[in-house]
Every structure is written in C-alpha cells, then in structure tokens.
Design a protein around this motif. Sequence first.
Motif, mmCIF file in Angstrom:
data_model
loop_
_atom_site.group_PDB
_atom_site.id
_atom_site.type_symbol
_atom_site.label_atom_id
_atom_site.label_comp_id
_atom_site.label_asym_id
_atom_site.label_seq_id
_atom_site.Cartn_x
_atom_site.Cartn_y
_atom_site.Cartn_z
ATOM 1 N N LEU A 23 7.111 14.997 142.516
ATOM 2 C CA LEU A 23 7.210 16.371 142.011
ATOM 3 C C LEU A 23 5.924 16.881 141.356
ATOM 4 C CD1 LEU A 23 10.849 16.664 140.641
ATOM 5 C CD2 LEU A 23 9.887 17.507 142.780
ATOM 6 N N PRO A 24 5.178 16.063 140.594
ATOM 7 C CA PRO A 24 3.895 16.574 140.098
ATOM 8 C C PRO A 24 2.924 16.943 141.208
ATOM 9 C CG PRO A 24 4.588 14.698 138.781
ATOM 10 C CD PRO A 24 5.525 14.778 139.941
ATOM 11 N N TRP A 25 2.908 16.180 142.298
ATOM 12 C CA TRP A 25 2.045 16.536 143.429
ATOM 13 C C TRP A 25 2.517 17.834 144.078
ATOM 14 C CZ3 TRP A 25 2.071 10.912 145.701
ATOM 15 C CH2 TRP A 25 1.162 10.129 144.961
ATOM 16 N N VAL A 26 3.818 17.962 144.266
ATOM 17 C CA VAL A 26 4.355 19.207 144.817
ATOM 18 C C VAL A 26 4.027 20.380 143.897
ATOM 19 C CG1 VAL A 26 6.509 20.441 145.321
ATOM 20 C CG2 VAL A 26 6.183 18.110 146.165
ATOM 21 N N GLY A 27 4.163 20.142 142.588
ATOM 22 C CA GLY A 27 3.874 21.194 141.625
ATOM 23 C C GLY A 27 2.434 21.655 141.653
ATOM 24 N N LEU A 32 -1.117 26.037 142.832
ATOM 25 C CA LEU A 32 -2.252 26.525 143.609
ATOM 26 C C LEU A 32 -1.896 27.839 144.306
ATOM 27 C CD1 LEU A 32 -5.076 25.950 145.018
ATOM 28 C CD2 LEU A 32 -3.719 24.863 146.821
ATOM 29 N N ARG A 33 -0.691 27.904 144.860
ATOM 30 C CA ARG A 33 -0.247 29.093 145.585
ATOM 31 C C ARG A 33 0.408 30.131 144.669
ATOM 32 N NH1 ARG A 33 2.667 27.092 151.041
ATOM 33 N NH2 ARG A 33 4.482 27.509 149.755
ATOM 34 N N GLN A 34 0.379 29.861 143.340
ATOM 35 C CA GLN A 34 0.984 30.754 142.358
ATOM 36 C C GLN A 34 2.481 30.949 142.643
ATOM 37 O OE1 GLN A 34 -1.366 34.334 142.122
ATOM 38 N NE2 GLN A 34 -3.179 33.253 141.401
ATOM 39 N N GLU A 35 3.123 29.861 143.017
ATOM 40 C CA GLU A 35 4.555 29.883 143.316
ATOM 41 C C GLU A 35 5.301 28.874 142.460
ATOM 42 O OE1 GLU A 35 4.940 29.164 147.495
ATOM 43 O OE2 GLU A 35 4.419 31.215 148.051
ATOM 44 N N TRP A 36 4.831 28.654 141.222
ATOM 45 C CA TRP A 36 5.453 27.629 140.385
ATOM 46 C C TRP A 36 6.928 27.908 140.124
ATOM 47 C CZ3 TRP A 36 7.519 29.528 135.940
ATOM 48 C CH2 TRP A 36 7.036 30.748 135.464
ATOM 49 N N LEU A 37 7.331 29.198 140.152
ATOM 50 C CA LEU A 37 8.741 29.521 139.917
ATOM 51 C C LEU A 37 9.622 28.999 141.049
ATOM 52 C CD1 LEU A 37 10.605 30.961 137.922
ATOM 53 C CD2 LEU A 37 10.284 33.063 139.237
ATOM 54 N N ALA A 38 9.009 28.695 142.197
ATOM 55 C CA ALA A 38 9.779 28.163 143.322
ATOM 56 C C ALA A 38 10.493 26.870 142.942
ATOM 57 C CB ALA A 38 8.868 27.928 144.521
ATOM 58 N N ALA A 39 9.844 26.027 142.124
ATOM 59 C CA ALA A 39 10.452 24.757 141.744
ATOM 60 C C ALA A 39 11.776 24.977 141.024
ATOM 61 C CB ALA A 39 9.494 23.964 140.861
ATOM 62 N N LEU A 40 11.790 25.915 140.096
ATOM 63 C CA LEU A 40 13.024 26.189 139.361
ATOM 64 C C LEU A 40 14.065 26.845 140.261
ATOM 65 C CD1 LEU A 40 14.439 26.015 136.657
ATOM 66 C CD2 LEU A 40 13.380 28.178 136.006
ATOM 67 N N ALA A 178 9.075 20.806 149.332
ATOM 68 C CA ALA A 178 9.294 21.235 147.948
ATOM 69 C C ALA A 178 10.769 21.450 147.664
ATOM 70 C CB ALA A 178 8.496 22.513 147.669
ATOM 71 N N ALA A 179 11.464 22.113 148.586
ATOM 72 C CA ALA A 179 12.881 22.392 148.382
ATOM 73 C C ALA A 179 13.709 21.117 148.358
ATOM 74 C CB ALA A 179 13.379 23.330 149.480
ATOM 75 N N ALA A 180 13.465 20.223 149.328
ATOM 76 C CA ALA A 180 14.251 18.989 149.411
ATOM 77 C C ALA A 180 13.986 18.073 148.225
ATOM 78 C CB ALA A 180 13.946 18.264 150.725
ATOM 79 N N SER A 181 12.739 17.970 147.798
ATOM 80 C CA SER A 181 12.425 17.085 146.676
ATOM 81 C C SER A 181 13.021 17.603 145.375
ATOM 82 C CB SER A 181 10.904 16.915 146.545
ATOM 83 O OG SER A 181 10.263 18.157 146.319
ATOM 84 N N MET A 182 13.012 18.915 145.175
ATOM 85 C CA MET A 182 13.631 19.458 143.970
ATOM 86 C C MET A 182 15.136 19.218 143.973
ATOM 87 S SD MET A 182 11.657 20.676 141.637
ATOM 88 C CE MET A 182 12.985 21.467 140.716
ATOM 89 N N ALA A 183 15.774 19.434 145.119
ATOM 90 C CA ALA A 183 17.219 19.204 145.199
ATOM 91 C C ALA A 183 17.560 17.744 144.942
ATOM 92 C CB ALA A 183 17.735 19.642 146.566
ATOM 93 N N MET A 184 16.763 16.825 145.486
ATOM 94 C CA MET A 184 17.005 15.398 145.271
ATOM 95 C C MET A 184 16.811 15.036 143.801
ATOM 96 S SD MET A 184 17.842 12.534 146.745
ATOM 97 C CE MET A 184 17.581 12.880 148.497
ATOM 98 N N THR A 201 2.871 18.736 134.086
ATOM 99 C CA THR A 201 1.640 17.987 134.340
ATOM 100 C C THR A 201 0.732 18.662 135.379
ATOM 101 O OG1 THR A 201 2.841 16.492 135.839
ATOM 102 C CG2 THR A 201 2.575 15.800 133.556
ATOM 103 N N PRO A 202 1.246 19.415 136.362
ATOM 104 C CA PRO A 202 0.318 20.215 137.175
ATOM 105 C C PRO A 202 -0.444 21.251 136.354
ATOM 106 C CG PRO A 202 2.352 19.903 138.370
ATOM 107 C CD PRO A 202 2.581 19.364 136.992
ATOM 108 N N TRP A 203 0.226 21.881 135.398
ATOM 109 C CA TRP A 203 -0.469 22.796 134.475
ATOM 110 C C TRP A 203 -1.547 22.054 133.702
ATOM 111 C CZ3 TRP A 203 0.578 21.908 129.115
ATOM 112 C CH2 TRP A 203 -0.145 22.740 128.262
ATOM 113 N N LEU A 204 -1.232 20.849 133.253
ATOM 114 C CA LEU A 204 -2.211 20.033 132.544
ATOM 115 C C LEU A 204 -3.387 19.697 133.459
ATOM 116 C CD1 LEU A 204 -2.968 18.216 130.077
ATOM 117 C CD2 LEU A 204 -1.653 16.394 131.186
ATOM 118 N N ALA A 205 -3.103 19.326 134.701
ATOM 119 C CA ALA A 205 -4.165 18.943 135.632
ATOM 120 C C ALA A 205 -5.104 20.097 135.920
ATOM 121 C CB ALA A 205 -3.545 18.430 136.931
ATOM 122 N N PHE A 206 -4.573 21.299 136.048
ATOM 123 C CA PHE A 206 -5.423 22.451 136.346
ATOM 124 C C PHE A 206 -6.374 22.760 135.193
ATOM 125 C CE2 PHE A 206 -3.339 23.203 140.199
ATOM 126 C CZ PHE A 206 -3.941 24.277 140.849
ATOM 127 N N GLY A 207 -6.014 22.376 133.989
ATOM 128 C CA GLY A 207 -6.878 22.648 132.853
ATOM 129 C C GLY A 207 -7.824 21.513 132.499
#
Length: 271
Positions: A23-27, A32-40, A178-184, A201-207
């Motif tokens: 999930l951190p890699w997916v995040g 990157l694509r500014q789609e972080w809300l997709a995870a939720l 992304a969809a399947a990993s979040m559901a799992m 942690t993706p937010w942390l990595a970007f900074g």
Amino acid sequence: MPETWLALFWQPYLAGLAMATLLPWVGLYLRLRQEWLAALAYGQVGAAGALLAVLFGLPGAAGGVAASLGAALGKGRLEARCGPGVSFPLLLLLGWGGSVLLTANLPVAERLGHALFEGQLYFAGAELLGGSWLMLGVGALFLWRLGGKLLLAHLYPASEAARSATAIWARLGFDLIAAASMAMAVMSLGVMGAFGLAFVTPWLAFGCAQSWRQALLWAVLPAWGAYSLAFAAALHWDQPPGPLLVLSLVLTGLLLRLARTGGETPMTKAL
C-alpha cells in the motif's frame, strides 16, 4: 510466551505486513497522480461490497475486491459524465452510506461492519494470508515492470510513449491493482488503517526522498516500523489494531518529517 505468540499470531502479522509493503508503494503513485483520495474511496467501496457479499452468503473478501474493481473500471465514465475530480468523492460517499446502512439494519452485517472499520487482523487465517501475499506479488511485479510508464505519463503526458497502448494499459492496470489491494487490506486492517498505509508514508517520502527509488524506501520502511509497533501494542493492551495503526503511522510520519531540516527535496520539485 514467545512460542505461543508465534503460533497464534504469525499469520495475522504476515498478512498485515504484506499490505504494509504494497500500500505505501501504491500510495506513492496515487500521490504522484494527485489521486490520493482514491485509496479511501476504494477502501470504502470495498467495505460496502464485503457487507453485500456476506448478506448474500458469499465470501466478504471476494465481494470487497469485486466492488473495488468495479469502482476502478467505472471511474473514467463517471468522470466523463459528471466532470473531472468528482469520481472519488462520489464513490467514497456512496461506499460510506451503503456500509453504514447495511451495518445498522442487518444483523448479519453488523459484526463484520464493525470489524471493517476497526480492523480484524487477529482473525486473519491462511486464506487471507495467501491472498495478501499474492496481491503483494502481483502488485510488486506490476510496478517493477510498468511503474516507469506511470512516471513517464505524469512527467511527459504529451509524449508519444505516454500515449502508447502500453502506457494506457499500464494506467488501467494500476487502477485495478490499487482498488484490489485496498479492498484486501480493508478486510484485515479496516478502512482507515488501509488508508493510513496508502497516505501517510507516501506523504513522508515526497517530503524527504531525493529520488524516486529513495522514495520507495522512505514509503515502506517507516510503514513496517509503524505497523509492527501497532501490532505489538494492540496485542499487549488488547486493543483493535486499526486505530492503533493509524495513530502509529501519523506519529511516525510527523516525527520523521519534523526531524528533517531543509526545504523541498529535488524529487518534490521535479514532480
């Protein structure tokens, strides 16, 4: 005591560890694509799908993954019909409303509903363990082979390579991963626990990271530490793992980000 702990909880721990890796890699790619809300959004739709599946006597994990995959496949059409930027908020609200109503009105879904929000990692068995590591293997292989196409499509969206059939299939494949990993992950860590792994942690990595390869480490290593700490604390104090995972992630992210000095990293400026 260590032998007893190992015998009882090695399967749940390893099931969660697989999701704390993927999930951190997916995040990272979602951010990157500014789609972080997709995870939720995917997580909440997955929770609703799991509850519906249980209502009809089907496995919850299968229903959750199917619902999230359907959301991933349908988001493009939803964007085209309703306008850009609305698909993930609408999916999030739809999934949340359906989950709450099912949990409140159906006795068969009530227990699972609470587990999906709080996390039910302790009850992860061989089936969920195998599914989690299979998901990690598929996701890691996909990102290793086609992650460069996703980066290229973001950095040079007008290039011929970014518009190639391979790049188009890479974007669709990533949406499905992304969809399947979040559901799992929702089935074991709960909605917010899974979202925390894909966001903090993706937010942390970007900074903090200086390059994309370094960002992959910055995303996953703190996630492993926060997850392991939360798992041990939940066992020791007999608490639900989901909330402790969220708190552990947020505190870890804040401490590491505040401890870092300096301005934007080269990666942040480039992306």
